[in-house]
Design an enzyme around this catalytic site. Sequence first.
Site, PDB file in Angstrom:
ATOM      1  N   GLU A   1      42.672  31.177  45.828  1.00  0.00           N
ATOM      2  CA  GLU A   1      41.578  31.320  44.849  1.00  0.00           C
ATOM      3  C   GLU A   1      40.260  30.798  45.431  1.00  0.00           C
ATOM      4  O   GLU A   1      39.220  31.449  45.295  1.00  0.00           O
ATOM      5  CB  GLU A   1      41.891  30.533  43.564  1.00  0.00           C
ATOM      6  CG  GLU A   1      43.143  30.940  42.818  1.00  0.00           C
ATOM      7  CD  GLU A   1      43.082  32.336  42.214  1.00  0.00           C
ATOM      8  OE1 GLU A   1      42.007  32.960  42.226  1.00  0.00           O
ATOM      9  OE2 GLU A   1      44.129  32.803  41.732  1.00  0.00           O
TER      10      GLU A   1
ATOM     11  N   ASN B   1      37.013  33.094  46.320  1.00  0.00           N
ATOM     12  CA  ASN B   1      35.693  32.834  45.732  1.00  0.00           C
ATOM     13  C   ASN B   1      34.602  32.798  46.804  1.00  0.00           C
ATOM     14  O   ASN B   1      33.524  33.345  46.615  1.00  0.00           O
ATOM     15  CB  ASN B   1      35.700  31.495  44.978  1.00  0.00           C
ATOM     16  CG  ASN B   1      36.173  31.651  43.545  1.00  0.00           C
ATOM     17  OD1 ASN B   1      36.412  32.753  43.083  1.00  0.00           O
ATOM     18  ND2 ASN B   1      36.296  30.534  42.849  1.00  0.00           N
TER      19      ASN B   1
ATOM     20  N   ARG C   1      37.616  41.694  38.492  1.00  0.00           N
ATOM     21  CA  ARG C   1      37.820  40.257  38.578  1.00  0.00           C
ATOM     22  C   ARG C   1      38.336  39.746  37.243  1.00  0.00           C
ATOM     23  O   ARG C   1      37.887  40.172  36.185  1.00  0.00           O
ATOM     24  CB  ARG C   1      36.500  39.540  38.928  1.00  0.00           C
ATOM     25  CG  ARG C   1      35.766  40.094  40.134  1.00  0.00           C
ATOM     26  CD  ARG C   1      36.566  40.009  41.422  1.00  0.00           C
ATOM     27  NE  ARG C   1      37.310  38.771  41.535  1.00  0.00           N
ATOM     28  CZ  ARG C   1      38.438  38.655  42.203  1.00  0.00           C
ATOM     29  NH1 ARG C   1      38.971  39.683  42.814  1.00  0.00           N
ATOM     30  NH2 ARG C   1      39.051  37.516  42.270  1.00  0.00           N
TER      31      ARG C   1
END
Lengths: 154, 109
Positions: free
Chosen positions: A46, A50, A104
Site C-alpha cells: 500500500e 501510494n 482506486r
Amino acid sequence: MDNRIKLEFLSLSQNEAFARACAAAFIAPLDPTIEELADVRTAVSEAVTNAVIHGYKHKPGTVSMELTLTGRLLRVKVEDSGCGIEDIELAMQPFYTSGTNGERSGMGFAVMRAFMDSLKVESEVGIGTAVTMEKLFSDKLRLEESKKRVKDES
Amino acid sequence: MKISFEITRETLTAHLNGELDQHSAGEVRKAVEAELKKRRTIKLLVLELSGVGFMDSSGIGLILGRYRQMRDAGGRLSITNAQPQVEKLLKLSGIFALLETQRRGRANG
C-alpha cells in the site's frame, strides 16, 4: 536481534512486488505467523503503491524503503520526493481518493492502519511524503508454551 | 497474473492466479472487459480467487470497478474462494455488503 536495511528503487508499479518480497525476506528470521507476514506485505504494498501513483503520479522518481528491526519490533519507512499531500487528514479518510484516473478504492491508509500497529504520515507539498509504520511480532514459542500450560492445567 | 475464463450460460467466471496489486489490476480489468464485450449476454461475473495468494487495496478497487460495471449493465458480480488473508482485506473494505459471495464451489447465479 537488531537489523536494518535501506533500499532505493524507481517508482515503477512492478517494484511494489519487489518491495513486499524484500520486506517478507527481512522479517523471515522472526518466524512470523502467516497472518503477520501477509499483514506486512500488504501494508508495504500500500505504501509503495501510494508513492508510485500519488506521490509521483506514475512519473519517474525514486522511492526509498527503510526496514529496521529492534528485537521483535519492525519499523517500515517508505519515502518519496513526489508532489506531497495537501491535506493529510482528508487523504487518510477511508474511501477518500485523489486518484481521478484508474480504479482506486481509497483504502490504502486504512489498510496500513489496520494491518500494522502504528502509522505516521509526514508530508510537504512539493517536497514529498514519508510513511512510517510499526509492528510488534508475536513470540510463537512463548505463545505455544502458554497454550501448552493452559492445556496442562485444565 | 494468469487469468482463465469459463462460461456457463449467462455466467462468466474469471479464475485469477497470482498476486493482485496495482501492477496486475490493470491487466485483469482489460482482460475481463474484453471478455464481457465479446459476450453481451453475460448477466453474472464471478471472480474466482482461490489462486490469489496476495491482494492489496488495488484489488478492492478492481472489484468495485467490476461491481459498478456489472450493475450498470443490469448484471451482478460475485466473488468466490478467497484465501484467508484476502478475505481479511475484503472484510475490512466492507465490500461484502455489496456483493454475493460463495466460499466454496462454483457460483452459478
